[in-house]
Motif scaffolding. Sequence first.
Motif: not given
Length: 276
Positions: A141-149
């Motif tokens: 999956m595409h994600l930048k950073g973390t779930p928190q940020s």
Amino acid sequence: MTINCKGSLIDLSSPKVMGILNLTPDSFYDGGKHKDAKAVLDQVELMLNNGATFIDMGAYSSRPGAEHVSEDEEMQRLFPVMELILKHFPSTLISIDTFRANIAAQSIEIGAALINDISAGNLDAKMFDVVAQYQVPYIMMHLKGTPQSMQKQAVYDDLMKDLLLYFSKKLHIARDKKINDIIIDPGFGFAKTTEQNYQLLNHLNMFQTLRKPILIGLSRKSMIYKILKSSPKEALNGTTALHSIALLKGVNILRVHDVKEAFECVQLIEKLKANT
């Protein structure tokens, strides 16, 4: 277009449904719902009977701002439930929603058929090696950073070009590792504003240039209920509407909370395509 799940070839040229089984107390829609063995088994049986090809299990909430969960706690939530499901429904194709390589490896040893990684290896550099070792289908999956940020990082020069470049780089690494079965998830709601989510939906067909199956997860998400001024519980009709659009744009897997409605959507869109 097929993937190999535990020796069985799954044909994704006909779209499939992946049912969500959240094992977290704080997921945005069904957190804490599956608290005991009976609730879990009843839900899995319902999803399988309603047309789910895959069951996606997650024990780490990735909703925006979710609390961090230790690896030990993720294991304690996940492994006993996996074993329970496979004992009662041994042919179930379980997808494990984790970004941790160690949990992915142990899950596959228990009997998982796919790995669903929200970070495409960004949060654990060993993930690609684990997938290569076990040769299971890998959802990146595409994600930048973390779930928190992540919600602070919804900034792009050009959304679609940036995502296509991201996946092109990831696919190059996967090819070098000799990973065969890869599924692309553009990551609705992950480091993306509501407007960016709709831009992404409008141009989903562009991901077909990557020549990989496409999975989407937009079930009951805020991109639906914020527009409709409702809530996750009231977002089923909106979810179905967007699923129809996504299927017409070539999506291969719908990751959903409501399997029956998604499966019916697939059936109707497939009938439409067969009579063009």
